[in-house]
Design a protein around this motif. Sequence first.
Motif, PDB file in Angstrom:
ATOM      1  N   VAL A  78      13.422 -25.766 -28.135  1.00  0.00           N
ATOM      2  CA  VAL A  78      14.660 -25.242 -28.717  1.00  0.00           C
ATOM      3  C   VAL A  78      15.778 -25.399 -27.696  1.00  0.00           C
ATOM      4  O   VAL A  78      15.663 -24.957 -26.559  1.00  0.00           O
ATOM      5  CB  VAL A  78      14.522 -23.773 -29.153  1.00  0.00           C
ATOM      6  CG1 VAL A  78      15.836 -23.266 -29.744  1.00  0.00           C
ATOM      7  CG2 VAL A  78      13.395 -23.628 -30.178  1.00  0.00           C
ATOM      8  N   ARG A  79      16.838 -26.047 -28.132  1.00  0.00           N
ATOM      9  CA  ARG A  79      18.015 -26.304 -27.300  1.00  0.00           C
ATOM     10  C   ARG A  79      19.079 -25.272 -27.645  1.00  0.00           C
ATOM     11  O   ARG A  79      19.463 -25.132 -28.810  1.00  0.00           O
ATOM     12  CB  ARG A  79      18.526 -27.707 -27.600  1.00  0.00           C
ATOM     13  CG  ARG A  79      19.826 -28.073 -26.955  1.00  0.00           C
ATOM     14  CD  ARG A  79      20.218 -29.477 -27.428  1.00  0.00           C
ATOM     15  NE  ARG A  79      21.486 -29.874 -26.878  1.00  0.00           N
ATOM     16  CZ  ARG A  79      22.584 -30.086 -27.595  1.00  0.00           C
ATOM     17  NH1 ARG A  79      22.556 -29.947 -28.905  1.00  0.00           N
ATOM     18  NH2 ARG A  79      23.693 -30.448 -27.009  1.00  0.00           N
ATOM     19  N   CYS A  80      19.531 -24.543 -26.629  1.00  0.00           N
ATOM     20  CA  CYS A  80      20.600 -23.564 -26.801  1.00  0.00           C
ATOM     21  C   CYS A  80      21.764 -23.940 -25.885  1.00  0.00           C
ATOM     22  O   CYS A  80      21.553 -24.461 -24.787  1.00  0.00           O
ATOM     23  CB  CYS A  80      20.117 -22.156 -26.463  1.00  0.00           C
ATOM     24  SG  CYS A  80      18.900 -21.508 -27.628  1.00  0.00           S
ATOM     25  N   ILE A 102      13.334 -20.699 -33.274  1.00  0.00           N
ATOM     26  CA  ILE A 102      14.755 -20.473 -33.016  1.00  0.00           C
ATOM     27  C   ILE A 102      15.035 -18.978 -32.868  1.00  0.00           C
ATOM     28  O   ILE A 102      15.790 -18.566 -31.980  1.00  0.00           O
ATOM     29  CB  ILE A 102      15.625 -21.108 -34.121  1.00  0.00           C
ATOM     30  CG1 ILE A 102      15.631 -22.631 -33.941  1.00  0.00           C
ATOM     31  CG2 ILE A 102      17.048 -20.555 -34.090  1.00  0.00           C
ATOM     32  CD1 ILE A 102      16.351 -23.388 -35.033  1.00  0.00           C
ATOM     33  N   LEU A 138      24.652 -21.836 -30.845  1.00  0.00           N
ATOM     34  CA  LEU A 138      24.100 -23.126 -31.252  1.00  0.00           C
ATOM     35  C   LEU A 138      22.661 -23.237 -30.763  1.00  0.00           C
ATOM     36  O   LEU A 138      22.400 -23.185 -29.559  1.00  0.00           O
ATOM     37  CB  LEU A 138      24.909 -24.289 -30.686  1.00  0.00           C
ATOM     38  CG  LEU A 138      24.330 -25.679 -30.967  1.00  0.00           C
ATOM     39  CD1 LEU A 138      24.336 -25.979 -32.455  1.00  0.00           C
ATOM     40  CD2 LEU A 138      25.065 -26.750 -30.215  1.00  0.00           C
ATOM     41  N   GLN A 198      19.086 -25.595 -31.667  1.00  0.00           N
ATOM     42  CA  GLN A 198      18.470 -26.692 -32.416  1.00  0.00           C
ATOM     43  C   GLN A 198      17.011 -26.769 -32.007  1.00  0.00           C
ATOM     44  O   GLN A 198      16.687 -26.666 -30.817  1.00  0.00           O
ATOM     45  CB  GLN A 198      19.153 -28.014 -32.089  1.00  0.00           C
ATOM     46  CG  GLN A 198      20.621 -28.035 -32.475  1.00  0.00           C
ATOM     47  CD  GLN A 198      21.330 -29.257 -31.936  1.00  0.00           C
ATOM     48  OE1 GLN A 198      21.187 -29.597 -30.771  1.00  0.00           O
ATOM     49  NE2 GLN A 198      22.123 -29.889 -32.780  1.00  0.00           N
ATOM     50  N   SER A 199      16.122 -26.957 -32.981  1.00  0.00           N
ATOM     51  CA  SER A 199      14.695 -27.025 -32.663  1.00  0.00           C
ATOM     52  C   SER A 199      14.163 -28.440 -32.870  1.00  0.00           C
ATOM     53  O   SER A 199      14.697 -29.217 -33.665  1.00  0.00           O
ATOM     54  CB  SER A 199      13.898 -26.039 -33.513  1.00  0.00           C
ATOM     55  OG  SER A 199      13.875 -26.465 -34.861  1.00  0.00           O
ATOM     56  N   TYR A 200      13.108 -28.725 -32.138  1.00  0.00           N
ATOM     57  CA  TYR A 200      12.435 -30.017 -32.213  1.00  0.00           C
ATOM     58  C   TYR A 200      10.936 -29.751 -32.207  1.00  0.00           C
ATOM     59  O   TYR A 200      10.426 -29.103 -31.287  1.00  0.00           O
ATOM     60  CB  TYR A 200      12.834 -30.875 -31.011  1.00  0.00           C
ATOM     61  CG  TYR A 200      12.066 -32.161 -30.899  1.00  0.00           C
ATOM     62  CD1 TYR A 200      12.397 -33.260 -31.680  1.00  0.00           C
ATOM     63  CD2 TYR A 200      11.004 -32.282 -30.025  1.00  0.00           C
ATOM     64  CE1 TYR A 200      11.693 -34.445 -31.587  1.00  0.00           C
ATOM     65  CE2 TYR A 200      10.286 -33.466 -29.915  1.00  0.00           C
ATOM     66  CZ  TYR A 200      10.631 -34.536 -30.706  1.00  0.00           C
ATOM     67  OH  TYR A 200       9.923 -35.697 -30.613  1.00  0.00           O
TER      68      TYR A 200
END
Length: 92
Positions: A13-15, A53, A74, A76-78
């Motif tokens: 997860v990108r924050c 998330i 913001l 985003q998950s991968y």
Amino acid sequence: MADVDGSGDWYAVRCIFVSRENHSPGSRRLEPGEAAYEERITLWHAASAEAAIAVAEAEAEEYADVVECEYTGLAQSYLCEDAPAQGSRSSR
């Protein structure tokens, strides 16, 4: 919440965080009107992308308090196709 029984998948997860003047995360102080952005990627074992998330965002709020920055909201998950391991790569 994060999966604790091992039945979920791994998600990265990108924050995104922002620091404003006089609160730079680096060695350089920010001038009035300047902002610095930080991208932070964490790994979570969760039942779904949404669950990953949710846990990442809770941790992001704690991180922002400690570092004295602002979590932008913001995330985003991968989905990691395989469990993380030393030197593992993704084909995507």
